[in-house]
Enzyme design. Structure first.
Site, PDB file in Angstrom:
ATOM      1  CG  HIS A 133      -2.131   0.828   1.053  1.00 36.64           C
ATOM      2  ND1 HIS A 133      -2.328   1.845   0.089  1.00 36.64           N
ATOM      3  CD2 HIS A 133      -3.205   0.980   2.058  1.00 36.64           C
ATOM      4  CE1 HIS A 133      -3.820   2.445   0.556  1.00 36.64           C
ATOM      5  NE2 HIS A 133      -3.965   1.936   1.562  1.00 36.64           N
ATOM      6  CB  CYS A 268      -3.562   2.549   7.163  1.00 39.70           C
ATOM      7  SG  CYS A 268      -4.417   0.839   7.241  1.00 39.70           S
TER       8      CYS A 268
HETATM    9  N1   CP Z   1      -6.217   3.376   4.519  1.00 42.05           N
HETATM   10  C1   CP Z   1      -6.927   3.359   3.191  1.00 42.05           C
HETATM   11  O1   CP Z   1      -6.532   3.005   2.485  1.00 42.05           O
HETATM   12  O2   CP Z   1      -8.342   3.496   3.520  1.00 42.05           O
HETATM   13  P1   CP Z   1      -9.480   3.313   2.279  1.00 42.05           P
HETATM   14  O3   CP Z   1      -9.426   1.609   2.272  1.00 42.05           O
HETATM   15  O4   CP Z   1     -10.703   3.666   3.025  1.00 42.05           O
HETATM   16  O5   CP Z   1      -9.325   3.690   1.161  1.00 42.05           O
HETATM   17  N1  NVA Z   2      -4.713  -4.064   5.227  1.00 43.58           N
HETATM   18  C1  NVA Z   2      -5.635  -3.248   5.089  1.00 43.58           C
HETATM   19  C2  NVA Z   2      -5.629  -1.980   4.899  1.00 43.58           C
HETATM   20  C3  NVA Z   2      -6.821  -1.333   4.682  1.00 43.58           C
HETATM   21  C4  NVA Z   2      -6.790   0.060   4.181  1.00 43.58           C
HETATM   22  C5  NVA Z   2      -6.486  -4.198   4.251  1.00 43.58           C
HETATM   23  O1  NVA Z   2      -5.832  -4.523   3.160  1.00 43.58           O
HETATM   24  O2  NVA Z   2      -7.778  -4.227   4.079  1.00 43.58           O
END
Ligand code: CP
Ligand code: NVA
Length: 310
Positions: A133, A268
């Protein structure tokens, strides 16, 4: 040649420059609100945002950010494209490249992410996949930089699941000379290749990347404590089992006592109070989670400018 941002490593040569540009654009935006003329470096550009999973921050921050840069963003949801099912990843990449200037893709698999980037003639930015990410990591380190006025030499501690967010953070910390300790159950460690790469970079940057099992040991002397959900999108069937296994890894006041007195807490989001973090920590004085969420937009604006002016 086009520039994709699939991994934090795709920013290895200019990561700190991207963070600096993000901080500059954030400052200019606040000044613009006081009457200054906005700059629109992406006037006429269109961002196609392909989502296979839900989102609040990624969708809205990219859309609003693109607007501020003078461009437009289009939301393409899972029911519209059904990527890989209704149409192959390569055909979607080829078609979208004829309409848009850049693609932001939130995917279930890093393999599809790379396949899309391979076939797209426009830049592809990873808006989260199962491995990384990177936009989140840029926002996270921008937040640390704002709060601590430096990155190199600080101690980041990530507690919980060694997931996509953790993987990107390992690379981001290594690139910026931050020490990082991760505490996870032994079967939920970060991606082994990414960990090895982060340790290789860290050795050159004079910082240390460690993975432990004991969260209390890990949090000792932390400048930043970070956690994320124990159940990432796509893992819903493992919810009960994961919530039991990760319980000793909850970030709460008892754990945070081991950190430095002026530590900051990051997540996050979305967060689950009473699971990976207690309400007292996420809603308490050390928490910077909403600055962090805001910084998604500023960091991504810098990323978009970097790839679209390449
Ligand atoms: N942190 C993040 O990516 O949030 P969303 O899944 O809401 O985009
Ligand atoms: N680790 C989480 C992050 C969400 C923003 C996921 O992949 O769902």
């Amino acid at each position: 040649m086009k520039r994709d941002i699939i991994s934090v490593l795709d920013m290895k040569d200019d990561f700190e420059q991207i963070l600096a540009n993000a901080a500059k654009m954030k400052k200019e935006l606040k000044e613009h609100k006081k009457g200054q003329k906005p700059q629109e470096p992406l006037k006429g550009k269109v961002l196609g945002m392909v989502f296979e999973k839900p989102s609040l921050r990624t969708r809205i921050s990219f859309e609003v950010g693109m607007g501020q840069l003078g461009g437009k963003a289009l939301y393409i949801g899972p029911d519209e494209v059904s990527i890989g099912k209704r149409e192959s990843v390569s055909d979607v990449a080829n078609v979208l490249s004829r309409y848009v200037s850049c693609i932001m893709y939130r995917a279930f698999s890093n393999q599809n992410m790379r396949e899309l980037a391979k076939h797209a003639s426009v830049p592809v930015v990873n808006g989260l996949d199962d491995i990384e990410h990177p936009c989140q990591c840029a926002a996270d380190l921008l937040t640390v930089l704002e709060k601590k006025k430096k990155l190199a030499g600080l101690q980041m501690v990530y507690v919980g699941d060694g997931n996509n967010v953790c993987n990107s953070l390992l690379l981001g910390c290594a690139l910026t000379g931050m020490n990082m300790r991760v505490a996870t159950p032994k079967d939920h460690r970060p991606n082994a290749d990414i960990l090895a790469k982060a340790q290789e970079i860290a050795a050159k940057k004079n910082c240390k990347i460690e993975v432990l099992s004991n969260p209390f040991q890990a949090v000792e002397g932390a400048d930043v404590i970070y956690t994320d959900t124990w159940v990432s999108m796509g893992q819903e069937s493992e919810k009960a089992e994961r919530e039991k296994l990760f319980l000793p890894y909850q970030v709460n006041d008892k754990l945070a006592e081991k950190a430095n007195k002026d530590y900051i807490f990051l997540h996050c989001l979305p967060a689950h109070r009473g699971l990976e973090v207690s309400a007292e920590v996420i809603d308490g004085p050390h928490s910077a989670v909403f600055d962090e969420a805001e910084n998604r937009m500023h960091a991504q604006k810098a990323i978009l400018v970097a790839v679209l002016s390449h």
